[in-house]
Write a protein that holds these residues in place. Sequence first.
Motif, mmCIF file in Angstrom:
data_model
loop_
_atom_site.group_PDB
_atom_site.id
_atom_site.type_symbol
_atom_site.label_atom_id
_atom_site.label_comp_id
_atom_site.label_asym_id
_atom_site.label_seq_id
_atom_site.Cartn_x
_atom_site.Cartn_y
_atom_site.Cartn_z
ATOM 1 N N VAL A 313 0.858 -1.181 0.000
ATOM 2 C CA VAL A 313 0.000 0.000 0.000
ATOM 3 C C VAL A 313 0.896 1.232 0.000
ATOM 4 O O VAL A 313 1.825 1.324 0.803
ATOM 5 N N GLY A 314 0.614 2.151 -0.910
ATOM 6 C CA GLY A 314 1.442 3.353 -0.995
ATOM 7 C C GLY A 314 0.604 4.594 -1.240
ATOM 8 O O GLY A 314 -0.425 4.539 -1.921
ATOM 9 N N VAL A 315 1.077 5.709 -0.673
ATOM 10 C CA VAL A 315 0.431 7.006 -0.887
ATOM 11 C C VAL A 315 1.492 7.980 -1.368
ATOM 12 O O VAL A 315 2.578 8.065 -0.783
ATOM 13 N N LEU A 321 -2.068 15.172 -8.176
ATOM 14 C CA LEU A 321 -3.174 14.451 -7.542
ATOM 15 C C LEU A 321 -2.656 13.627 -6.377
ATOM 16 O O LEU A 321 -1.490 13.189 -6.371
ATOM 17 N N GLY A 322 -3.525 13.408 -5.409
ATOM 18 C CA GLY A 322 -3.195 12.452 -4.372
ATOM 19 C C GLY A 322 -3.441 11.047 -4.896
ATOM 20 O O GLY A 322 -4.488 10.771 -5.487
ATOM 21 N N ARG A 323 -2.457 10.165 -4.696
ATOM 22 C CA ARG A 323 -2.565 8.818 -5.267
ATOM 23 C C ARG A 323 -2.419 7.761 -4.181
ATOM 24 O O ARG A 323 -1.484 7.799 -3.377
ATOM 25 N N LEU A 324 -3.373 6.823 -4.179
ATOM 26 C CA LEU A 324 -3.320 5.663 -3.290
ATOM 27 C C LEU A 324 -3.199 4.419 -4.148
ATOM 28 O O LEU A 324 -4.017 4.185 -5.047
ATOM 29 N N VAL A 389 -6.113 4.835 -6.746
ATOM 30 C CA VAL A 389 -7.135 5.867 -6.530
ATOM 31 C C VAL A 389 -6.468 7.220 -6.688
ATOM 32 O O VAL A 389 -5.470 7.514 -6.005
ATOM 33 N N LEU A 390 -6.991 8.052 -7.570
ATOM 34 C CA LEU A 390 -6.428 9.372 -7.858
ATOM 35 C C LEU A 390 -7.437 10.422 -7.445
ATOM 36 O O LEU A 390 -8.571 10.438 -7.930
ATOM 37 N N LEU A 391 -7.030 11.320 -6.547
ATOM 38 C CA LEU A 391 -7.924 12.320 -5.968
ATOM 39 C C LEU A 391 -7.339 13.705 -6.112
ATOM 40 O O LEU A 391 -6.121 13.902 -5.937
ATOM 41 N N PRO A 392 -8.171 14.687 -6.433
ATOM 42 C CA PRO A 392 -7.663 16.064 -6.499
ATOM 43 C C PRO A 392 -7.273 16.557 -5.102
ATOM 44 O O PRO A 392 -7.983 16.306 -4.126
ATOM 45 N N LEU A 393 -6.158 17.223 -5.017
ATOM 46 C CA LEU A 393 -5.676 17.695 -3.716
ATOM 47 C C LEU A 393 -6.442 18.917 -3.219
ATOM 48 O O LEU A 393 -6.482 19.185 -2.033
ATOM 49 N N ALA A 394 -7.028 19.658 -4.124
ATOM 50 C CA ALA A 394 -7.846 20.830 -3.743
ATOM 51 C C ALA A 394 -9.126 20.770 -4.544
ATOM 52 O O ALA A 394 -9.092 20.707 -5.765
ATOM 53 N N ARG A 395 -10.260 20.777 -3.843
ATOM 54 C CA ARG A 395 -11.525 20.660 -4.546
ATOM 55 C C ARG A 395 -12.611 21.360 -3.728
ATOM 56 O O ARG A 395 -12.690 21.219 -2.531
ATOM 57 N N ASN A 396 -13.443 22.130 -4.424
ATOM 58 C CA ASN A 396 -14.572 22.777 -3.776
ATOM 59 C C ASN A 396 -15.792 21.878 -3.893
ATOM 60 O O ASN A 396 -16.340 21.707 -4.978
#
Length: 397
Positions: A313-315, A321-324, A389-396
């Motif tokens: 497991v890695g972050v 993007l934030g990646r898991l 899993v790819l997530l935006p680091l800043a999101r409204n």
Amino acid sequence: MLSQIQAKLLIVDDLPENLLALDALIRQADHAVFQARSADEALSLLLQHEFALAILDVQMPGMNGFELAELMRSTEKTKHIPIVFVSAAGREMNYAFHGYESGAVDFLQKPLDPLAVKSKVNVFVDLYRQRKVLKEQLEALERSRQEQEILVRRLQVAQAELEHAVRMRDDFMSIVSHEVRTPLNGLILETQLRKLHLAKSNADAFTLEKMKAMVSRDERQIQSLIRLIDDMLDVSRIRTGKLSIQPSRVDLGQLVGSAVERFIPQVQAAGTQIRFSCEQALVGEWDEFRLEQVVANLLTNALRYGGKSPIEVGVCEHEGLGRLDVRDFGVGISKDDQKRIFGQFERVSSRPGVAGLGLGLYISEQIVSAHGGRIEVQSAPGEGALFSVLLPLARNL
């Protein structure tokens, strides 16, 4: 209905007095009469209008009536227009035959009989109107046929979707009944065993250490039931658009690290190990509870299909993007299966011993999508699987 269809008539003669006389003879309120003094004028009108009948003078300078008729018969737009020849020449049969060979449907001799001319014009106008009505009816029938074909195709699609939904429902009920029965059977057996010990006044079965083990087993079975119920509730929320996302400031590395620690007992019970790495703090506006749910689903799948192989497991940060990443080295997933595993009630394997409703990846993808992110999978049969899993680091949100 027929009288409402206007009929256009074309008369062609090089002499103006003949045109005026014929016009006066055939003109009616529901007829539109067009005059041409040459074959060239006639051709221009023929290209602009749809005529119910063309009355052609045979003897004209330049292109005569026969030549004009042959040209009309060779043109797609005009080849079906009925042609009546008018001639002041004698009644020689070969002259009339020449007219019929040129495509005429009738032949009139000058001086014209007014009653005969009006009668013949009315016959051709009625035929024209009947053809128009028939054409409209045929076009309406064709449209109706096409609409029916579209409707049939839609019904076939709907039937296929319904059959698929019924199969999914049956499969779902079968899976649910099996998955619910497993922890319930464990609880029932534990209860019956305790009742048996109580009936025999077997106090040794209820020592502190044994009670701790009993509670631990009960807790695992209850958690399994809760997880099944939560998954089914989440599917219902997703279908109704009520899956709630409550963002707060979250460090992705800390969130995943905590989730991994909670999984260590399950990992040890499965006889494998888990390795976690995090390069840096990655803070974003995310729903902590929902992301924990995603991590738990991915770790559960890695345990389920990893074949006791280590789980990595890695972050990290990847292209802003934030990646898991969750990687196992188990059975792997074929290309065809990769296309369907994010669907409802879909599982990589249906072999005995593989538990689950087939909802984990479906729910996880919906949660990640609600955060504006995505889930990717890289795998091949026998080579394990990597879920990212790819997530935006800043999101409204």
